[in-house]
Design an enzyme around this catalytic site. Structure first.
Site, PDB file in Angstrom:
ATOM      1  N   TYR A 134     -13.396  -0.865   2.702  1.00 29.42           N
ATOM      2  CA  TYR A 134     -12.816  -1.447   1.602  1.00 29.42           C
ATOM      3  C   TYR A 134     -14.039  -1.950   0.799  1.00 29.42           C
ATOM      4  CZ  TYR A 134      -7.927  -1.620   2.812  1.00 29.42           C
ATOM      5  OH  TYR A 134      -6.435  -1.246   3.031  1.00 29.42           O
ATOM      6  N   ASP A 162      -7.049   4.048  -2.790  1.00 27.29           N
ATOM      7  CA  ASP A 162      -5.721   3.939  -2.907  1.00 27.29           C
ATOM      8  C   ASP A 162      -5.308   2.556  -2.922  1.00 27.29           C
ATOM      9  OD1 ASP A 162      -5.513   3.242  -0.358  1.00 27.29           O
ATOM     10  OD2 ASP A 162      -4.120   5.379   0.172  1.00 27.29           O
ATOM     11  N   HIS A 254      -1.541   5.990   2.237  1.00 28.93           N
ATOM     12  CA  HIS A 254      -1.774   4.698   2.922  1.00 28.93           C
ATOM     13  C   HIS A 254      -0.611   4.335   3.450  1.00 28.93           C
ATOM     14  CE1 HIS A 254      -4.498   1.218   2.363  1.00 28.93           C
ATOM     15  NE2 HIS A 254      -3.853   0.835   3.209  1.00 28.93           N
TER      16      HIS A 254
HETATM   17  C1  FNR Z   1      -2.723   0.925   7.492  1.00 31.28           C
HETATM   18  N1  FNR Z   1      -3.768   1.764   6.558  1.00 31.28           N
HETATM   19  C2  FNR Z   1      -4.932   1.561   6.332  1.00 31.28           C
HETATM   20  N2  FNR Z   1      -5.898   2.092   5.497  1.00 31.28           N
HETATM   21  C3  FNR Z   1      -6.853   1.635   5.167  1.00 31.28           C
HETATM   22  O1  FNR Z   1      -7.798   2.481   4.611  1.00 31.28           O
HETATM   23  N3  FNR Z   1      -7.444   0.385   5.419  1.00 31.28           N
HETATM   24  C4  FNR Z   1      -6.706  -0.563   6.263  1.00 31.28           C
HETATM   25  O2  FNR Z   1      -6.980  -1.647   6.429  1.00 31.28           O
HETATM   26  C5  FNR Z   1      -5.170  -0.081   6.521  1.00 31.28           C
HETATM   27  N4  FNR Z   1      -4.499  -0.967   7.122  1.00 31.28           N
HETATM   28  C6  FNR Z   1      -3.387  -0.452   7.602  1.00 31.28           C
HETATM   29  C7  FNR Z   1      -2.604  -1.239   8.458  1.00 31.28           C
HETATM   30  C8  FNR Z   1      -1.303  -0.825   8.884  1.00 31.28           C
HETATM   31  C9  FNR Z   1      -0.691  -1.733   9.609  1.00 31.28           C
HETATM   32  C10 FNR Z   1      -0.840   0.437   8.715  1.00 31.28           C
HETATM   33  C11 FNR Z   1       0.395   1.093   9.190  1.00 31.28           C
HETATM   34  C12 FNR Z   1      -1.661   1.416   7.915  1.00 31.28           C
HETATM   35  C13 FNR Z   1      -3.168   3.179   6.205  1.00 31.28           C
HETATM   36  C14 FNR Z   1      -3.716   4.069   7.428  1.00 31.28           C
HETATM   37  O3  FNR Z   1      -5.131   4.145   7.486  1.00 31.28           O
HETATM   38  C15 FNR Z   1      -2.965   5.518   7.224  1.00 31.28           C
HETATM   39  O4  FNR Z   1      -3.244   5.762   6.029  1.00 31.28           O
HETATM   40  C16 FNR Z   1      -1.404   5.298   7.460  1.00 31.28           C
HETATM   41  O5  FNR Z   1      -1.051   4.409   8.478  1.00 31.28           O
HETATM   42  C17 FNR Z   1      -1.084   6.803   7.942  1.00 31.28           C
HETATM   43  O6  FNR Z   1       0.278   6.774   7.997  1.00 31.28           O
HETATM   44  P1  FNR Z   1       1.099   6.518   9.434  1.00 31.28           P
HETATM   45  O7  FNR Z   1       0.546   7.418  10.601  1.00 31.28           O
HETATM   46  O8  FNR Z   1       1.092   5.095   9.926  1.00 31.28           O
HETATM   47  O9  FNR Z   1       2.376   7.141   9.045  1.00 31.28           O
END
Ligand code: FNR
Length: 371
Positions: A134, A162, A254
């Protein structure tokens, strides 16, 4: 239920919902607004059908592959998910340890509960890790994070694009985020933090909404790690990423947590491959410019559909969170064992002895959008 009763990745969600503290469940499971995109992420895979081949010798099958040039036992990686300690005291280390055991790559989140160095220190010699970034409004902070990551041997930088503002996750907002010591849950953003509207709001205030294509050159000037954009959502931006000399894109919304009614990654993959071939002469999978997908992946068949359409690998998020929240590292190990068994069986049934044999002709994706 005991782990032996857990037969697939969906089962972990069912167990986690029963056993997890309400706040942690709300943060992990929530998605934006009316949660239409999170449902679509999985549903989109249901629009793709297989066209298996027969009478090919599938005595031996090999589902290993390479991701950004690094060996992976399967075409998946553990994607970045923040705040691992909400679900289990060992947090992200559960993922690090299971990733080592199973030969898969872990993407470390900027907002991990464990410190970055703790996660790297717990990796085995030679274990490959990526970093999700980030971008901080204070670029000096970002520069420090990136260069430190490179010096610690991180092999790829996944810049999240995103989330200029965190999506509205109402399930999470209804919970107050009251970590006993916020610095224990996350090292980031503990000053001026609003704890009244859930975990997501509490941790995200430092993210820079001013990030733009102009910053790509700056990133290239501060690191030699391959740069990948995470959260690309249409072929036009995939083309721009290629033209800006990036190493790849994660086609992702995401996990449905940002813009509700964003399309699923697999849908974006199909159109991206078409347009990159037409306009830049690229074919996929492509070593120089790699496409990844995440969101709603729960079965090896989901992964193999993405691979057939040209993805190098696929990210999986929530199932591993639910696995360690319910069973610690054993849960993550079990999830990866399940996936390996699914890959072995499904490669046989597809008539594809290796990942390279999973070609576009093995799927009927005519029900995906081609715009
Ligand atoms: C995320 N995701 C996410 N992505 C990212 O770039 N930085 C982050 O800090 C987070 N944190 C995060 C927390 C939680 C609890 C979830 C469920 C997701 C998104 C993650 O990388 C990814 O895009 C999705 O989780 C993919 O979908 P599924 O496999 O959870 O269905």
């Amino acid at each position: 239920p005991s782990l032996t009763e857990v037969l697939n990745l969906h089962d972990f969600e069912y167990v986690a919902k029963q056993v997890m503290p309400e706040k942690a469940w709300a943060y992990y499971s929530s998605a934006a607004d009316d949660e239409i995109t999170i449902r679509e992420n999985h549903a989109a895979f249901h629009r793709i059908w297989f066209r298996p081949r027969i009478l090919r010798d599938v005595t031996e099958v090999d589902y290993s592959t390479k991701i950004l040039g690094h060996a992976s036992s399967m075409p998946i990686y553990i994607t970045a998910t923040a705040l691992g300690k909400l679900g289990h005291p060992d947090g992200e280390l559960n993922l690090t340890r299971a990733a080592a055991k199973h030969g898969v790559i872990q993407m470390i989140p900027t907002l991990a509960s464990c410190s970055f160095d703790e996660i790297v220190d717990n990796a085995q010699p030679g274990q490959v890790q990526f970093l999700q970034l980030y971008v901080n409004k204070d670029r000096a902070v970002t520069k420090r994070i990136v260069q430190h990551a490179e010096s610690r041997g991180i092999k790829g930088l996944f810049i999240t694009v995103d989330a200029p503002q965190l999506g509205r996750r109402e399930k999470d907002m209804r919970q107050k985020f009251e970590a006993e010591d916020p610095s224990e849950v996350t090292k980031a953003g503990s000053d001026g933090v609003d704890r009244t509207q859930g975990a997501a709001r509490a941790i995200s205030s430092f993210i820079d909404p001013g990030l733009s294509w102009k910053d790509v050159a700056w990133f290239k000037s501060i690191t030699k790690m391959p740069l990948i954009l995470k959260g690309v959502q249409c072929w036009e931006d995939v083309l721009m990423a290629y033209d800006h000399g990036l190493a790849g894109c994660v086609l992702s919304n995401h996990g449905g947590r940002q813009l509700d009614f964003a399309r699923s990654g697999i849908e974006i993959l199909a159109e991206s491959v078409t347009h990159l071939k037409e306009k830049r002469g690229l074919t996929f999978p492509n070593e120089k410019f790699q496409l990844f997908v995440d969101g709603g992946v729960r079965r090896a068949t989901d992964v193999l559909k993405a691979v057939a359409l040209g993805a190098t690998a696929v990210g999986i998020g929530r199932p591993f969170l639910y696995a360690f929240s319910s069973y610690g590292v054993d849960g993550v190990n079990h999830a990866l064992t399940i996936l390996k068994a699914e890959f072995e069986m499904n490669l046989r049934l597809l008539g594809a002895p290796t990942i390279k044999d999973v070609v576009p002709e093995m799927v009927d994706a005519s029900n995906l959008s081609s715009h």
